[in-house]
Design an enzyme around this catalytic site. Structure first.
Site, short mmCIF file in Angstrom:
data_model
loop_
_atom_site.label_atom_id
_atom_site.label_comp_id
_atom_site.label_asym_id
_atom_site.label_seq_id
_atom_site.Cartn_x
_atom_site.Cartn_y
_atom_site.Cartn_z
N GLU A 1 -16.97 7.24 -23.08
CA GLU A 1 -16.36 7.36 -21.75
C GLU A 1 -14.85 7.30 -21.88
OE1 GLU A 1 -17.35 5.69 -17.33
OE2 GLU A 1 -17.18 4.21 -18.91
N CYS B 1 -16.38 6.42 -12.70
CA CYS B 1 -17.59 6.34 -13.51
C CYS B 1 -18.53 7.51 -13.26
CB CYS B 1 -18.31 5.01 -13.26
SG CYS B 1 -18.72 4.72 -11.53
N LYS C 1 -14.00 -11.59 -7.54
CA LYS C 1 -13.04 -11.56 -8.62
C LYS C 1 -12.51 -10.12 -8.73
CE LYS C 1 -11.78 -11.16 -13.20
NZ LYS C 1 -10.70 -10.17 -13.15
N GLU D 1 -23.43 -2.09 -12.40
CA GLU D 1 -23.10 -0.67 -12.23
C GLU D 1 -21.98 -0.39 -13.23
OE1 GLU D 1 -21.58 2.55 -11.95
OE2 GLU D 1 -20.47 1.79 -10.23
#
Length: 499
Positions: free
Chosen positions: A393, A302, A191, A267
């Site tokens: 973040e 990230c 996906k 993750e």
């Protein structure tokens, strides 16, 4: 292969066509509903294509074909060396089509053509080749047992795997997942992120042309609720590997618990610290690493350096040098090979990052936005690690600076986060470097450099940055396999017991 001119890249982009339908069972097919969604060039806002907007029915079909391929054994039971040969051919197909993929990736994601050509595509190809070459070099084990027994420990492919990709590294993250998953013998349903579906669809076609059997590699584009959730809840999916935000990763845990308790590997996010102590050597080199760590891929990474934790004795000198390096990252047209900062991936993400800047202290460098979805390289000094910009973040080209006065304070501030993906430490003291590396709560710690390791080293995080497995290295194969113990009783008594 050298870089082209802006005009040459523009000509390639203008003549490019895109695969836009789901790739299932060896061929393209429209969404069952017939619906589509627009995918845009974030640098211009122009529509690139209408992509199949798949849903639960399409997920069911893809999973059924993946299951059929897996149980039929046309890939899962293929000889390991034969699987290796197919994936090596696949890597060669990717190499032959590298420039097409680079331009497509830049158009769809806003990434610079420089990064696509120099980093993403070469590393993607290397990843596929590396896992291909590992296939027939991984041995099972014989455990210690008595002379009357043999205890075998063997790896078996886990089955049908759902691979859910992020939008920041569409091709590289695809490779990080399909490399070990296909090497292990699994069948996969991918996906891609809704914002960046085009390259995954093209790669699936190239894999099939290279000899990956039908049903083994399937790509189903669509939204998270319409494709991601049905995949996460599917009773015939054995495992899901997800890369993306922490909030979405938590949902996949819920989906697994509410369905068949499938294995989940996550993750997720990061708020990565970079500690620079007063004894750090060559501050200009340190500044170059910090600028690269904070700005690479527009900070949509990230593992980006988002918190610079710097000792007060070198702060002024270091920030001057970082400022100079940040000015060497020109912002603009992603197809210009001289551009180092492209566009944010979407208008929605641009608005999110711009919102942080609107509420932030005055920027020492940058802080501005430009027409479209562009944000300048930015450095902001914060009063403490408690500030919102040090906790959340941001996922943009924004470096937050926090001053400390000791090594112990630096470690405390660095670990004061819900995340634990990466960390960096710059010091000339070897004992301090090793102590700090052990004390930092992160999956990857670099000393006197910024980086993520390479294909041979496992990548993943502590705390809310993820768990369940690691990308890269031999360890990546573990998440796509099951361990089975086979116990053989060779004793004479065993035969008598049967009689």
């Amino acid at each position: 292969m050298g870089l082209l001119t802006r005009e040459e890249y523009g000509a390639l982009a203008a003549g490019m066509t895109f695969a836009t339908q789901a790739f299932v069972d060896g061929g393209y097919r429209p969404a069952a509903s017939g619906e589509t969604f627009a995918t845009l060039n974030p640098a211009t806002g122009a529509e690139l294509a209408q992509v199949a907007a798949c849903g639960a029915e399409d997920v069911d079909f893809a999973v059924s074909k993946a299951r059929e391929a897996f149980e039929g054994g046309r890939w899962s039971r293929m000889h390991p060396s034969a699987r290796k040969d197919v994936l090596v051919r696949f890597a060669k197909m990717l190499t032959r089509n590298a420039r097409e993929l680079a331009v497509m990736e830049s158009l769809d994601s806003g990434k610079t053509i420089y990064d696509c050509e120099a980093v993403d595509i070469p590393e993607m190809i290397h990843c596929i080749k590396w896992h291909a070459e590992a296939i027939d070099k991984m041995y099972n084990q014989v455990a210690p047992a008595s002379d009357d027994h043999i205890a075998m420990v063997v790896r078996e492919p886990i089955g049908v795997v759902g691979l859910v990709l992020p939008w920041n590294f569409p091709l590289l993250m695809l490779a990080w997942k399909i490399g070990p998953a296909l090497a292990a013998g699994c069948s996969v349903v991918v996906k891609p992120a809704e914002e960046t579906s085009l390259t995954a669809l093209r790669v699936a076609e190239l894999a099939h042309e290279a000899g990956v059997p039908r049903g083994v590699l399937n790509v189903v584009p669509g939204s998270g609720p319409e494709v991601g959730e049905p995949l996460g809840r599917h009773m015939d999916v054995d495992m899901v590997s997800f890369t993306g935000s922490t909030a979405t990763g938590k949902r996949f845990l819920s989906y697994a618990g509410e369905s068949n308790v499938k294995e989940v590997v996550l993750e997720m996010g990061g708020k990565n610290p970079c500690i620079v102590m007063e004894d750090a050597e060559n501050l200009d080199r340190v500044a170059a690493h910090v600028a690269n760590g904070g700005l690479w891929n527009m900070g949509e990474n990230c593992s980006a350096i988002s918190r610079l934790i710097v000792h007060r004795d070198v702060k002024a000198a270091l920030l001057d040098r970082i400022e100079a390096h940040m000015r060497e990252w020109p912002l603009g047209d992603p197809l210009n090979p001289e551009t180092r900062l492209g566009a944010m991936v979407s208008k929605a993400h641009f608005d999110k990052v711009a919102g942080y800047l609107a509420d932030a202290p005055a920027a020492r460098v940058g802080g501005g936005t430009k027409d479209g979805a562009f944000i300048e390289a930015t450095m902001i000094e914060l009063p403490s690690n408690a500030h919102r910009m040090a906790r959340e973040e941001i996922f943009g080209p924004v470096l937050s600076v926090i001053e400390v006065s000791s090594f112990d304070e630096a470690i405390t501030v660095a670990n004061d986060t819900e995340y634990g993906l990466c960390a960096s430490l710059f010091t000339a003291n070897a004992k301090r470097a090793l102590r700090g590396a052990r004390m930092l709560r992160a999956g990857t710690v670099t000393v006197n450099s910024y980086g993520e390791g390479d294909i041979s080293t496992p990548f993943g995080g502590y705390k809310q940055s993820g768990f369940g497995g690691r990308d890269n290295g031999i360890h990546a194969h573990d998440q796509y396999t099951q361990l089975k113990t086979i116990w053989l009783d060779l004793s004479d008594d065993a035969d008598e017991a049967v009689d």
